[in-house]
Design a protein around this motif. Structure first.
Motif, PDB file in Angstrom:
ATOM      1  N   SER A 158       0.819  -1.204   0.000  1.00 23.74           N
ATOM      2  CA  SER A 158       0.000   0.000   0.000  1.00 23.74           C
ATOM      3  C   SER A 158       0.857   1.259   0.000  1.00 23.74           C
ATOM      4  O   SER A 158       0.527   2.260  -0.661  1.00 23.74           O
ATOM      5  N   TYR A 159       1.991   1.222   0.693  1.00 21.52           N
ATOM      6  CA  TYR A 159       2.823   2.411   0.865  1.00 21.52           C
ATOM      7  C   TYR A 159       3.763   2.656  -0.310  1.00 21.52           C
ATOM      8  O   TYR A 159       3.999   3.811  -0.700  1.00 21.52           O
ATOM      9  N   LYS A 162       3.348   5.238  -3.141  1.00 23.01           N
ATOM     10  CA  LYS A 162       3.296   6.631  -2.713  1.00 23.01           C
ATOM     11  C   LYS A 162       4.676   7.300  -2.771  1.00 23.01           C
ATOM     12  O   LYS A 162       4.762   8.529  -2.756  1.00 23.01           O
ATOM     13  N   ASP A 232      12.215   4.012  -3.232  1.00 21.25           N
ATOM     14  CA  ASP A 232      11.888   4.904  -2.121  1.00 21.25           C
ATOM     15  C   ASP A 232      13.168   5.630  -1.737  1.00 21.25           C
ATOM     16  O   ASP A 232      14.038   5.048  -1.093  1.00 21.25           O
TER      17      ASP A 232
END
Length: 451
Positions: A158-159, A162, A232
């Motif tokens: 989910s992260y 982003k 990330d």
């Protein structure tokens, strides 16, 4: 309050730093841990199996239990196996991982790896499965990849979108081989961290083995390495601060403390994605208000950092693509030769200490795209690689760890010397086959490169 146990709440920065200090080991206690991942596929149609089902990953795990592996469960879900300090676990996309026990020699590691692959082959043949080691899934799309039922993976899935474009590919479509090594002091850790971080792109090039995506060449020799450039930025990269004056346990702890969290693990996983570990230290974490972290929470948080070299209670070398059985033994030999003989470690540092930050980062990008081709710091990359291998070879000679047949560990570097001498990565060789005898049929890879 001083740290006195895994369940005691942490309150001070010095307690976080003490975690790394506690990893220090005297030279006679140094060991090497080796890890590798591999893709499972159905022999009938090459699809990747799901967790459940008669030929699923769960069935693989249960099948291996006949060899003395003990099950590790998350609730009622079998998520891993353990035996004699080693573990078998499932990665987010069903990649099958052996995390080996800390062992004294590369001979021991190779024996452990071979036993594991024999056991995997025995169970997989009964289930109609095969396994292949490449850095990136050669054929299937992200949407065609099964997802494993593990609590932390749901939060990460989910992260990830982003904060980067390729994080889900990292989770579902990459495989690596890794080596973990010890340090004796903060100064020893610093030297090893700097040497290994500078040379990690050289390892990436030597082991580059992921030139295909969804059945076609992808423009990289290591698509796996490229994935990490857009996963990330908070938790990946070359960590330029490692080369700055004053680097040590405290500076790494501060870096880790600044990286946003993923979760808190209690009976279940609490989603704390994007939240601040510093707030957790104050008892002000929004996802778990009023609670402070334990040392286990700090250890968990450190596993969610993904730089090219990672510090825990040992140093993790994270720069190599998965590959065939022979190269699974080569990676721990490479780093063991560089790290566990002081003369070799000093020589490796002399080799790279003049490189600039720009050169570190440029070499990282080059390694993913062109492998051993190109120049860095005024010399061909393949020449740097050959220098590194020669230093590692001498280090292994000096270590003088002999097998039962009185053979030292230098033989495990043989394939890497051939790669460096030719200037052609394993990926380049695969591309030659793809454009030649395979006639563009990626399915040939599964037949010829499987374990």
């Amino acid at each position: 309050m001083a740290y006195s146990g895994e369940s005691e709440p942490l309150r001070t920065f010095s307690e976080l730093v003490s975690y790394f200090q506690s990893g220090e080991k005297s030279r006679e206690r140094w060991r090497i841990g080796a890890e590798h991942e591999k893709f499972a596929f159905r022999l009938t149609d090459l699809t990747r199996p799901a967790y459940e089902g008669p030929d699923g990953i769960q069935a693989m795990l249960k099948g291996l239990m006949r060899f003395g592996w003990q099950g590790v469960y998350e609730g009622e879900t079998l998520i891993a196996l353990s035996r004699n300090g080693a573990s078998v676990s499932l990665e987010p996309g069903g990649q099958f991982e052996l995390s080996g026990a800390p062992l004294e020699t590369v001979h021991d590691i190779c024996d452990e790896t071979g036993q594991h692959l024999e056991e995997v082959r025995a169970v997989a043949s009964e289930l109609g499965l095969g396994f292949v080691g490449t850095g990136f899934s050669p054929l299937w799309t992200r949407g065609e990849t099964p997802v494993m039922p593990k609590g932390r993976y749901k939060i990460m899935r989910s992260y990830m979108p982003k904060v980067g474009n390729l994080g889900l590919d990292m989770m579902l479509r990459t495989c690596t081989v890794q080596a973990n090594l010890d340090y004796s002091s903060e100064a020893d850790m610093v030297q090893k961290f700097r040497v290994s971080l500078a040379l990690q792109p050289i390892a990436t090039a030597l082991f580059a083995n992921s030139p295909f995506t969804e059945g076609k060449p992808n423009g990289f020799v290591s698509a796996r390495a490229n994935v990490w450039t857009d996963t990330d930025p908070d938790r990946t990269g070359m960590l330029d601060f490692v080369f700055e004056d004053g680097f040590g346990y405290e500076r790494y702890a501060q870096y880790a403390l600044d990286v946003p969290m993923y979760f808190v693990h209690r009976d279940d996983y609490i989603d704390a994605s994007g939240q601040d570990f510093k707030a957790f230290m104050k008892g002000e974490l929004p996802a778990y208000m009023g609670h402070r972290p334990t040392m286990d929470d700090w250890a968990d948080h450190l596993t969610t950092l993904f730089p090219e070299v990672r510090l825990k209670k040992y140093l993790e070398m994270r720069g190599a693509d998965a590959g065939p059985w022979s190269r699974l033994c080569a990676l721990p030999a490479l780093w063991g030769g560089l790290f566990y003989d002081q003369t070799a470690l000093d020589a490796a540092w002399d080799l790279v200490k003049g490189w600039t930050t720009d050169e570190h980062n440029r070499l990282r990008g080059m390694a993913a795209r062109t492998g051993l081709r190109g120049d860095i710091a005024g010399r061909p990359v393949k020449d740097w690689a050959m220098d590194v291998l020669n230093i590692a070879k001498q280090g292994l000679k000096n270590r003088n760890k002999l097998s039962g047949g009185f053979i030292d560990e230098t033989g495990y570097l043989g394939e890497l010397f051939e790669i460096a001498d030719s200037g052609l990565t394993p990926a380049d060789r695969l591309l030659e086959k793809f454009h030649g005898p395979w006639q563009g049929d990626i399915r040939r890879l599964y037949a010829e490169e499987a374990y």
